[in-house]
Enzyme design. Structure first.
Site, short mmCIF file in Angstrom:
data_model
loop_
_atom_site.label_atom_id
_atom_site.label_comp_id
_atom_site.label_asym_id
_atom_site.label_seq_id
_atom_site.Cartn_x
_atom_site.Cartn_y
_atom_site.Cartn_z
CD GLU A 136 8.98 -3.03 13.96
OE1 GLU A 136 7.82 -2.60 13.86
OE2 GLU A 136 9.91 -2.64 13.23
CG HIS A 173 4.46 2.95 9.06
ND1 HIS A 173 5.01 2.04 9.94
CD2 HIS A 173 3.99 2.22 8.01
CE1 HIS A 173 4.88 0.82 9.44
NE2 HIS A 173 4.27 0.91 8.27
CG HIS A 184 8.11 -4.32 10.16
ND1 HIS A 184 7.86 -2.97 10.09
CD2 HIS A 184 8.16 -4.76 8.87
CE1 HIS A 184 7.76 -2.61 8.82
NE2 HIS A 184 7.94 -3.67 8.06
CG ASP A 193 3.21 -2.15 6.97
OD1 ASP A 193 2.72 -3.10 6.32
OD2 ASP A 193 3.54 -1.06 6.46
CD GLU A 194 4.81 -0.33 13.01
OE1 GLU A 194 5.86 -0.94 12.76
OE2 GLU A 194 4.72 0.91 12.97
CB THR A 242 4.93 0.40 16.86
OG1 THR A 242 5.62 -0.74 16.37
CG2 THR A 242 5.92 1.42 17.35
CD GLU A 253 5.61 4.62 12.68
OE1 GLU A 253 6.55 4.38 11.91
OE2 GLU A 253 4.96 3.74 13.28
CD GLU A 296 8.47 0.84 10.62
OE1 GLU A 296 7.95 1.90 10.95
OE2 GLU A 296 8.17 -0.26 11.11
CD1 TRP A 313 0.03 -1.07 3.31
CD2 TRP A 313 0.21 1.16 3.28
NE1 TRP A 313 0.65 -0.68 4.48
CE2 TRP A 313 0.78 0.68 4.48
CE3 TRP A 313 0.22 2.54 3.04
CZ2 TRP A 313 1.35 1.52 5.44
CZ3 TRP A 313 0.79 3.38 3.99
CH2 TRP A 313 1.34 2.88 5.17
FE LIG Z 1 7.78 -0.64 13.02
FE LIG Z 2 6.12 2.17 11.91
#
Ligand SMILES: [Fe+2]
Ligand SMILES: [Fe+2]
Length: 392
Positions: free
Chosen positions: A223, A173, A259, A255-256, A226, A132, A170, A87
């Site tokens: 991670e 974000h 990760h 996403d976090e 977050t 971020e 990242e 995205w």
């Molecule tokens: Fe992250």
């Molecule tokens: Fe992030």
């Protein structure tokens, strides 16, 4: 000549693991500690009041990571998403390719959706966004880890590829959250942008000693932290009438999570190939406490900005001391630390400490909450929301 300004300096890292140290992150609004302040020129890195350890991994351990190159290529790199399947911020924002009228209608709709969100929510979302946006600090942190750093800036080893592509993921974000906040009209962008510049200039000091064992424990924890935080801002956005912002925070949280899984797998592998030193690293990191990456946050006005932002996040349930203990519990379970075998004496002591930490943290948290309940509520003005007052 640039004017001298106050920057907060990091607290001395204790490795004693005593209860005072454990209480560091259990700070309640009313007991928010006053950081010592010192005038420094411009936005140079904050001075260190202690002699930091900067190279704690034995040089021979570089070989551990070289031996894991193939494993990392096959196991960790596939956890990145190809760019074409990723995205992008523009997917969630008013479409600037549309004619002006249509674009303005979309901006207006965005503003109407954010109108039901309380100011205190924006304090937390701005703090998360600023965290971020300090991404250059985190990439440089990863590139200081001995044995996995990107020596050329475009090295082809899997650790370097991961660091660059993780950074690229990242980077979306902060871009997305910042643009959304800008269009909402709910926050004072000039103080927000100044805070980002201050934070990147101040850097961070989370005691990782340029040691990838410590570093990957830290990133596993962070991670997940977050992931929890963005998940909660998504929930609150939905509850307060902004489904688009809920999707924005939700997609970032996912996403976090990805990760988190990658970093957890790295530590899991280190526990397999080098159990004692990895257990010691987990213990060392937990004794230091996991400091939040934006702990040197500043807006040019409030020297205790990070404490105040954290207190609001705690009160809104976005990220709490309870979450900290939950993450500890989760990692102990996920890495099967209680059942870990093959440890030397020091490793066994570390295992005892780490496996008993979450219950101790919860007891301290209960006591801190009890004390806080007896105190008068405090409120603070945040420059980010035009100096409006928010209860801590
Ligand atoms: Fe992250
Ligand atoms: Fe992030």
């Amino acid at each position: 000549m640039q004017q001298a300004q106050a920057l907060r300096i990091p607290e001395h890292f204790s490795v004693s693991g005593n209860s005072r140290n454990l209480q560091h992150h259990l700070r309640t609004p009313a007991t928010a500690s006053k950081f010592r302040r010192q005038s420094v020129s411009a936005v140079a890195s904050p001075p260190h009041p202690y002699d930091p350890v900067t190279q704690s991994m034995a040089p021979a351990k570089v070989e551990v990571f070289r031996s894991l190159d193939k494993w990392a290529t096959e196991t960790i790199l596939p956890m990145l998403k190809p760019v074409e399947q990723s995205w992008q911020p523009h997917d969630f924002l008013p479409d600037s390719t549309q004619p002006s009228d249509s674009f303005m209608d979309q901006v207006q709709a965005l503003r109407e959706q954010t109108s039901g969100l309380p100011d205190e929510y924006f304090v937390v979302l701005v703090g998360d966004m600023i965290t971020e946006e300090a991404l250059p600090t985190y990439m440089s942190m990863l590139n200081r880890f001995d044995g996995v750093k990107d020596d050329t800036g475009s090295s082809s080893d899997p650790w370097s590829v991961w660091t660059r592509c993780w950074t690229a993921e990242e980077n979306r974000h902060g871009d997305l959250l910042k643009t959304y906040l800008y269009l909402s009209g709910r926050v004072n962008m000039s103080t927000v942008e100044r805070s980002i510049q201050y934070l990147i200039g101040a850097g961070m000091d989370t005691g990782l000693e340029n040691n990838p064992y410590l570093g990957f424990v830290y990133t596993s924890f962070q991670e997940r932290a977050t992931f929890i935080s963005h998940g909660n801002t998504a929930r609150l956005a939905k509850e307060n009438g902004d489904p688009v912002l809920a999707r924005v925070c939700g997609i970032i949280a996912s996403d976090e999570k990805r990760h988190e899984n990658a970093y957890i797998k790295i530590v899991e592998k280190l526990l397999e190939v080098d159990p004692t030193d990895t257990m010691l690293a987990i213990c060392k990191m937990m004794r230091k406490n996991i400091k939040m990456p934006a702990h040197l946050m500043y807006d040019g006005q409030d020297p205790d900005l990070f404490c105040h932002f954290s207190a609001v996040a705690e009160r809104l349930g976005v990220y709490t001391a309870g979450d900290y203990a939950d993450i500890m519990d989760f990692l102990v379970g996920r890495w099967k630390l209680e059942k870990l075998e093959g440890l030397g004496d020091s490793g066994l002591q570390a295992q005892d400490f780490v496996c008993g930490l979450a219950p101790r943290l919860r007891k301290l948290q209960e006591r801190a909450q009890h004390r806080a309940q007896k105190m008068q509520p405090q409120s603070v003005r945040f420059s980010w929301i035009f100096n409006k007052e928010v209860t801590l």
